[in-house]
Design a protein around this motif. Structure first.
Motif, short mmCIF file in Angstrom:
data_model
loop_
_atom_site.label_atom_id
_atom_site.label_comp_id
_atom_site.label_asym_id
_atom_site.label_seq_id
_atom_site.Cartn_x
_atom_site.Cartn_y
_atom_site.Cartn_z
N ALA A 171 0.77 -1.16 0.13
CA ALA A 171 0.00 -0.05 -0.01
C ALA A 171 0.78 1.15 -0.10
CB ALA A 171 -0.94 -0.04 1.14
N ASN A 172 1.84 1.12 0.70
CA ASN A 172 2.99 2.40 0.56
C ASN A 172 3.07 2.78 -0.92
OD1 ASN A 172 3.09 2.61 3.33
ND2 ASN A 172 5.21 1.49 3.43
N ARG A 173 3.44 1.99 -1.73
CA ARG A 173 3.71 2.14 -3.20
C ARG A 173 2.67 2.56 -3.76
NH1 ARG A 173 6.67 5.09 -4.81
NH2 ARG A 173 5.21 5.54 -6.50
N GLU A 174 1.49 1.88 -3.63
CA GLU A 174 0.25 2.11 -4.42
C GLU A 174 -0.29 3.55 -4.01
OE1 GLU A 174 -2.01 -0.98 -3.04
OE2 GLU A 174 -1.19 -2.68 -4.52
N ALA A 175 -0.14 3.91 -2.61
CA ALA A 175 -0.50 5.20 -2.18
C ALA A 175 -0.02 6.36 -3.12
CB ALA A 175 -0.45 5.43 -0.65
N PHE A 176 1.24 6.29 -3.34
CA PHE A 176 1.95 7.31 -4.18
C PHE A 176 1.59 7.26 -5.41
CE2 PHE A 176 5.24 7.66 -0.96
CZ PHE A 176 5.55 9.01 -0.83
N ASP A 177 1.28 6.00 -5.90
CA ASP A 177 0.76 5.92 -7.36
C ASP A 177 -0.79 6.51 -7.65
OD1 ASP A 177 3.06 4.82 -8.28
OD2 ASP A 177 2.36 2.83 -8.05
N ARG A 178 -1.41 6.60 -6.72
CA ARG A 178 -2.66 7.13 -6.59
C ARG A 178 -2.81 8.79 -6.69
NH1 ARG A 178 -3.92 3.27 -2.99
NH2 ARG A 178 -4.25 4.92 -1.21
N ILE A 179 -1.56 9.26 -6.33
CA ILE A 179 -1.70 10.87 -6.13
C ILE A 179 -1.15 11.42 -7.54
CG2 ILE A 179 -0.63 12.68 -5.07
CD1 ILE A 179 -0.01 11.01 -2.48
#
Length: 370
Positions: A43-51
C-alpha cells in the motif's frame, strides 16, 4: 557477491533489480520484506501511485533548484537517508560508504541504533549525521546512547516510537534469518555475538534480539525525558495519527516522521503518505513534518511536498545502491533522486521546493480511475 555498474541505472527500479541479483535470497528478504501479508508494504507504493498533481504553467523555472532546509539546516534537497539496520549485511564498508555518499549529495544520513558501524566512525566521515534511537529496556543505556551520539557530533536525535517489538516479518521467520558472524549491532553488542546470530527453526533471530533489547513500555514520558536530556533537535518517528503528532510537538519535538515503518510493523497500518495531509494540517507550524515509506523517485518527493511534508526519508533505495555498487551505488541513488526532483519541480511549475507546497493534489481511487 556480484556488483552491478551503478552508472547504468536510469531509475531506482534498475538499482533495486541490481541489488536483488547481487544479494543472497535471505538477505534480500530481510531488506525487502514487510510484516504479515505485506499489505502495508504494498500500500505504501500504491498510495503514491494514486496521487496526481495539478501542475502550474507560465512560470519561470529557468533557475529551478532543489535546495531546502531540514531541521533548520540547509540541504541540497529535502531528503534524508532513513535509519536502516546492518548495512554491512550488503557491503563490507557498510554505513561508512552510505554516509560518505550522503555527504557528497548534501543530505543527512541517519545512523540506526542497530548500525553495524559505531556512530563515532560515521560522524568522522563528516556531513550532516542524525542518530536514531529505540527506547531500550535499560533506560540508562538509552540516555547514555543519546549522549554518546551527541558527543560524537550528531546533529539530531530521532526516537522511533512504533516498535514496542518487531513486527512478524514472515520472510525472516520462514528463513530462520540470523546475522552472519561479521555483522554486529555496534551500539548494543560491541564485539560480542548475540541472539541475533543464533539461527533456528522457530523464527527470526533478529526479532529475538530486538525483543531482548527494546522496551515495550515506551510512552510519552520517554519523549519528555529524552527532550529534557538533550540539546539536539528531537524527531519523533512513526506517527500516523494527527493527535499523536500534535502531542509530540507539544512535548518539544522539532519534527515528526509520518511513517508505518516501511510496512514492517503493523500489517494494515495506513501508508504514511495517506496520513500526511491530516498530520500536516494538525501540527501547522509547531514542528516540521517528514514522511517515509514507498518513496521511489523524485516525483514521489514532489507529491510528498505537495501533500504537506517538509521533507522525506528514504530507506531501502540507498541500501539497494550500497548492495549494487558500494558508495558509488548510493551516490547514484541520491543523484537520481535529485535529478528527478528538479525535473518534477520544473515541470510542475515550481522554481523551488517551497512552491511545491502550494500545488493541488488529487488522490484517485485504487486503480487510478476517477
Amino acid at each position: 557477491m556480484r556488483r552491478a555498474d551503478p552508472a547504468a541505472a536510469r531509475d531506482l527500479g534498475d538499482v533495486e533489480r541490481a541489488a536483488a541479483a547481487a544479494l543472497p535470497p535471505e538477505v534480500w528478504d530481510f531488506i525487502a520484506g514487510g510484516s504479515g501479508r505485506e499489505r502495508s508494504l504494498e500500500a505504501n507504493r500504491e498510495a503514491f501511485d494514486r496521487i496526481f498533481v495539478a501542475s502550474r504553467v507560465l512560470r519561470d523555472v529557468s533557475g529551478c533548484t532543489t535546495d531546502a532546509t531540514l531541521l533548520k539546516r540547509p540541504v541540497r534537497m529535502p531528503v534524508a537517508v532513513a535509519p536502516v539496520a546492518y548495512h554491512r549485511l550488503v557491503h563490507p564498508e557498510g554505513e561508512l560508504a552510505t554516509a560518505r555518499a550522503a555527504k557528497t549529495a548534501g543530505v543527512p544520513f541517519t545512523v540506526a541504533t542497530l548500525s553495524s558501524v559505531p556512530v563515532e566512525e560515521i560522524t568522522a566521515v563528516g556531513g550532516t549525521v542524525w542518530f536514531q534511537l529505540y527506547w531500550l529496556r535499560e533506560r540508562r543505556r538509552t540516555l547514555d546512547l543519546a549522549r554518546r551520539a551527541e558527543d560524537a557530533g550528531c546533529q539530531a536525535l530521532m526516537l522511533t516510537v512504533d516498535v514496542p517489538w518487531m513486527g512478524r516479518r514472515l520472510r525472516d521467520v520462514r528463513n530462520g534469518f540470523a546475522l552472519p558472524g561479521h555483522v554486529r549491532a555496534a551500539h548494543l553488542d560491541g564485539g560480542a555475538a548475540s541472539a541475533a546470530h543464533r539461527s533456528g527453526r522457530n523464527g527470526s533471530a533478529v526479532a529475538a534480539h530486538t525483543a531482548e533489547a527494546f522496551s515495550p513500555s515506551v510512552t510519552w514520558s520517554c519523549v519528555e525525558e529524552l527532550r529534557a536530556a538533550t540539546r539536539l533537535p528531537l524527531v519523533v518517528k512513526g506517527v500516523l495519527a494527527a493527535e499523536d503528532a500534535v502531542r509530540a510537538a507539544e512535548l518539544g519535538a522539532d519534527a515528526v516522521v509520518v511513517s508505518n515503518h516501511g510496512g514492517r510493523q503493523l500489517d494494515g497500518a495506513l501508508p504514511g503518505i495517506d496520513a500526511l495531509p491530516e498530520v500536516a494540517d494538525a501540527v501547522g507550524d509547531r514542528c516540521e513534518v517528514m514522511v517515509d515509506g514507498g518513496v521511489r523517485g523524485g516525483t514521489d518527493v514532489l507529491k510528498a511536498l505537495a501533500s504537506g511534508a517538509d521533507g522525506v526519508l528514504v530507506g531501502r533505495p540507498p541500501v539497494w545502491g550500497l548492495a549494487a555498487g558500494g558508495e558509488a551505488g548510493v551516490r547514484q541513488v541520491l543523484d537520481l533522486l535529485a535529478d528527478e526532483l528538479r525535473d518534477a519541480l520544473g515541470l510542475a511549475g515550481c522554481a523551488g521546493v517551497g512552491a511545491a507546497g502550494e500545488l493541488r493534489t488529487v488522490r484517485l481511487p485504487q486503480g487510478g480511475r476517477a
